[in-house]
Design a protein around this motif. Structure first.
Motif, PDB file in Angstrom:
ATOM      1  N   SER A   1      -4.349 -43.016 -61.601  1.00  0.00           N
ATOM      2  CA  SER A   1      -3.452 -44.203 -62.142  1.00  0.00           C
ATOM      3  C   SER A   1      -4.472 -45.470 -62.581  1.00  0.00           C
ATOM      4  O   SER A   1      -5.081 -45.916 -61.751  1.00  0.00           O
ATOM      5  CB  SER A   1      -2.215 -44.431 -61.470  1.00  0.00           C
ATOM      6  OG  SER A   1      -1.704 -45.782 -61.691  1.00  0.00           O
TER       7      SER A   1
ATOM      8  N   SER B   1      -2.533 -48.046 -63.666  1.00  0.00           N
ATOM      9  CA  SER B   1      -1.477 -49.172 -63.342  1.00  0.00           C
ATOM     10  C   SER B   1      -1.787 -50.371 -62.376  1.00  0.00           C
ATOM     11  O   SER B   1      -2.350 -50.105 -61.280  1.00  0.00           O
ATOM     12  CB  SER B   1      -0.246 -48.534 -63.057  1.00  0.00           C
ATOM     13  OG  SER B   1       0.355 -47.638 -63.861  1.00  0.00           O
ATOM     14  N   ARG B   2      -1.499 -51.605 -62.581  1.00  0.00           N
ATOM     15  CA  ARG B   2      -1.626 -52.663 -61.501  1.00  0.00           C
ATOM     16  C   ARG B   2      -0.855 -52.606 -60.389  1.00  0.00           C
ATOM     17  O   ARG B   2      -1.286 -52.630 -59.218  1.00  0.00           O
ATOM     18  CB  ARG B   2      -1.613 -53.846 -62.257  1.00  0.00           C
ATOM     19  CG  ARG B   2      -1.876 -55.232 -61.278  1.00  0.00           C
ATOM     20  CD  ARG B   2      -2.300 -56.348 -62.076  1.00  0.00           C
ATOM     21  NE  ARG B   2      -3.443 -56.307 -63.180  1.00  0.00           N
ATOM     22  CZ  ARG B   2      -4.227 -57.157 -63.243  1.00  0.00           C
ATOM     23  NH1 ARG B   2      -4.064 -58.217 -62.294  1.00  0.00           N
ATOM     24  NH2 ARG B   2      -5.362 -56.890 -63.872  1.00  0.00           N
TER      25      ARG B   2
END
Ligand SMILES: Cc1ncc(COP(=O)(O)O)c(C=O)c1O
Length: 282
Positions: free
Chosen positions: A18, A20-21
């Protein structure tokens, strides 16, 4: 990639890759964290401060040892068992060295109604027997590795029936054992990105606790084996440093017996002895 998809928990593999933050913690995982005693306290070590006589230095420590099995490993064991159960897996297979990861995963497995099979480095299996009883109490099958459960283990035992084993051998056996049935899945206790993501609960809690204490660390220290303990506490603070929200330094402490951060070669290698894993930069 196909072998990885078969062997690993799907959601863990997605988290591994991933970008994503933020990744949400499922409500059920939050409830299990609370069941397992989270949030864990941040203590001020006032007596140690006095003893060291360092003037205005303030020392805090996070009590991950208060987890049900005594280590931070429960933080990733719970989400891994949760995602595995959701994906219809019945048995979690893993390796363990000192036995902390084996006990943590077995505990989490028992909460989710799953079975656990642990391949445990023989030298330690013969030594820390109380951890073996704890795993068995939670319903795990525990094999000293190398074992007679896998072709790789049997091959090593033929050469030396008292082979002391190693973590790399235990991972190889676990992966081979996982491949023998479709409802088995392999879980790892450190090193990988998804494990560090789960462990970041430690640092995220610390950030809130420091806010409550109206204080802020200049230096975050963690011991470092595979990196999940250190990453768990340090990465949330590092994120804020990179975003210029705070200034803070970091110190990874490790045993001279296994100085993997400061000695050796930085290159691609397998994560196990038999070469079942993809090549990883390490
Ligand atoms: C109690 C405890 N603390 C810290 C560590 C180090 O964690 P890591 O290997 O993920 O760096 C371990 C590893 O097994 C452990 O059992």
């Amino acid at each position: 990639m196909e072998a990885l998809k078969r062997r690993m928990v799907g959601e863990c593999l997605r988290q591994e890759m991933s970008t994503s933050r933020w990744i949400d913690i499922p409500e059920e995982v939050m409830e299990l964290y609370v069941h397992a005693g989270r949030p864990r306290p941040l203590y001020r070590a006032k007596r140690l401060e006095q003893k060291l006589g360092l003037g205005k230095v303030r020392i805090y420590y996070k009590r991950e040892d208060l987890s049900p099995t005594g280590s931070h490993k429960v933080n990733t064991a719970i989400p891994q068992a949760y995602y595995a159960a959701k994906e219809g897996k019945k048995t979690l297979v893993t390796e363990t060295g000192a036995g902390q990861w084996g006990t943590a995963l077995t505990y989490a497995s028992s909460l989710l109604g799953l079975k656990t099979v642990v391949f445990w480095v023989r030298a330690v299996y013969d030594w820390k027997t109380e951890r073996k009883y704890l795993m068995q109490m939670y319903g795990a099958k525990v094999y000293a590795s190398p074992s007679d459960q896998t072709a790789f283990g049997r091959k090593l035992l033929e050469v030396d029936s008292k082979h002391p084993g190693s973590l790399g051998i235990a991972v190889s056996e676990g992966l081979e054992y996982t491949d023998l049935a479709a409802d088995r899945v392999y879980c790892l206790g450190s090193v990988l990105n998804h494990v560090l993501i789960h462990q970041s609960i430690i640092g995220l809690e610390c950030i809130k606790q420091f806010e409550k204490a109206d204080d802020s660390p200049d230096l975050v220290i963690g011991c470092f084996g595979g990196g999940s303990n250190f990453g768990g506490v340090a990465l949330p603070f590092m994120g804020e440093v990179l975003q210029k929200k705070r200034e803070c330094e970091f110190l990874a402490a490790q045993s001279e017996a296994a100085p993997n951060l400061v000695r050796g070669e930085y290159r691609y290698d397998f994560g196990d002895t038999a070469g079942h894993t993809p090549l990883m930069m390490m």
